[in-house]
Design an enzyme around this catalytic site. Structure first.
Site, short mmCIF file in Angstrom:
data_model
loop_
_atom_site.label_atom_id
_atom_site.label_comp_id
_atom_site.label_asym_id
_atom_site.label_seq_id
_atom_site.Cartn_x
_atom_site.Cartn_y
_atom_site.Cartn_z
N GLN A 107 0.70 -1.23 0.02
CA GLN A 107 0.18 -0.05 0.25
C GLN A 107 0.87 1.29 -0.04
OE1 GLN A 107 -1.92 -1.68 3.63
NE2 GLN A 107 -3.95 -1.00 2.86
N ILE A 109 3.64 4.16 -1.40
CA ILE A 109 4.16 4.50 -2.56
C ILE A 109 5.60 5.12 -2.67
CG2 ILE A 109 1.69 5.34 -2.89
CD1 ILE A 109 2.48 8.17 -2.18
N ASP A 110 6.13 4.73 -1.84
CA ASP A 110 7.77 5.08 -1.83
C ASP A 110 8.56 4.53 -2.41
OD1 ASP A 110 8.32 2.91 0.01
OD2 ASP A 110 7.25 3.99 1.60
N HIS A 125 -1.50 1.41 -4.42
CA HIS A 125 -1.70 2.76 -4.51
C HIS A 125 -0.83 3.70 -5.07
CE1 HIS A 125 -3.75 2.27 0.01
NE2 HIS A 125 -4.23 1.71 -1.25
N CYS A 133 -1.25 12.22 -16.42
CA CYS A 133 -2.06 12.99 -16.90
C CYS A 133 -3.29 13.12 -16.24
CB CYS A 133 -2.09 13.12 -18.23
SG CYS A 133 -3.23 14.31 -19.13
N THR A 194 0.59 -2.89 8.65
CA THR A 194 -0.78 -2.43 8.22
C THR A 194 -2.02 -2.58 9.15
OG1 THR A 194 -2.58 -2.45 6.37
CG2 THR A 194 -1.17 -4.55 6.76
N SER A 195 -2.75 -1.62 9.34
CA SER A 195 -3.86 -1.81 10.40
C SER A 195 -4.97 -2.85 9.93
CB SER A 195 -4.63 -0.70 10.40
OG SER A 195 -5.26 -0.26 9.05
N GLU A 221 0.51 -3.55 16.75
CA GLU A 221 -0.60 -3.40 17.89
C GLU A 221 -1.55 -4.79 17.92
OE1 GLU A 221 -2.96 -0.80 15.36
OE2 GLU A 221 -1.50 1.04 15.97
#
Length: 253
Positions: A107, A109-110, A125, A133, A194-195, A221
């Site tokens: 997910q 974009i780096d 993503h 464009c 990721t959550s 988490e």
């Protein structure tokens, strides 16, 4: 590094990783945060502190103030360009070298996974390093450097935008279909950093589970859990994944 491992690695997981033929991995912002990149929802700083990310990441925001949105993504692009892959990224590239098939679904974009050596990467993503464009929805490799912000498409004259998925936009259909196929046919599925709340990517873990894969959830988490078909590891990917690789393949980092 093993002395600093965030969690103990269940032996059953070591064996599952060592024996896996088809591996799929879903990664989110948590793994990039360990490279010093703020997550999307972290508080903004400096010039951007008065904006919510949601106000800068929609087609409507771009139509309303394209210069503002372009400059915010230029700021993010600079941050991501300075970041370096961390040991978690490198460990995933190592796992790929051992698996018969390996699909990394991200997910993020780096582009850090590719820079760490991962080859088969599906970017749900998009990628902030690419430009497309706004009017034609096609990738644009180069344009006139005349100081316009945003620059204009050399083909149609429309505004250029980052090649990322904004709020209200659909994921790239072909990419998500490939991700879904990887989840269905894998025998080991990782969900890292990721959550698990953002759909439709979050559904991939459940798809893999229903198809019979062993599931590994790694983030800060979850409650630790070890069972034959579900492992939950509470710890940073940059420490946990290299330790897992070392134990699975006798010292390899």
């Amino acid at each position: 590094m093993s002395e600093q491992a965030a969690v103990s690695i269940p032996q059953g997981l070591v064996e599952a990783v060592r024996g896996a033929k088809n591996v799929a991995v879903l990664t989110g912002a948590g793994i990039s945060a360990e490279s010093g990149l703020p997550t999307f929802r972290d508080p903004q700083t400096g010039l951007w502190e008065k904006f919510r990310p949601e106000d800068l990441a929609t087609p409507e925001a771009f139509q309303r103030n394209p210069k503002l949105v372009w400059e915010w993504y230029a700021h993010r692009r600079e941050l991501m360009g300075l970041a370096q892959p961390n040991p978690g990224h490198a460990a995933l590239a190592a796992i790929e070298r051992h698996a018969a098939t390996f699909t990394l679904i991200t997910q993020n974009i780096d582009g850090l996974h590719q820079r760490a050596g991962s080859r088969n990467v599906l970017e749900l993503h998009g990628n902030i390093a690419r430009t497309r464009c706004f009017e034609e929805d096609t990738l644009v490799e180069s344009w006139s450097a005349n100081g316009e912000v945003p620059p204009h498409c050399p083909r149609c004259g429309g505004l250029l935008r980052p090649d990322v998925v904004w709020f209200g936009e659909s994921l790239p259909e072909e990419t998500f279909e490939q991700a879904l196929e990887a989840a269905i046919f894998c025998d080991l599925f990782f969900s890292i950093g990721t959550s698990g709340l953002v759909e439709p990517a979050a559904s991939l873990t459940e798809v893999a589970r229903r198809a019979g894969a062993t599931i590994v959830v790694l983030n800060l988490e979850v409650e630790p859990l070890a069972s034959p078909d579900l492992y939950q590891l509470n710890g940073p990917a940059g420490q946990t994944l290299p330790e897992l690789v070392r134990q699975a393949w006798q010292g390899e980092v």
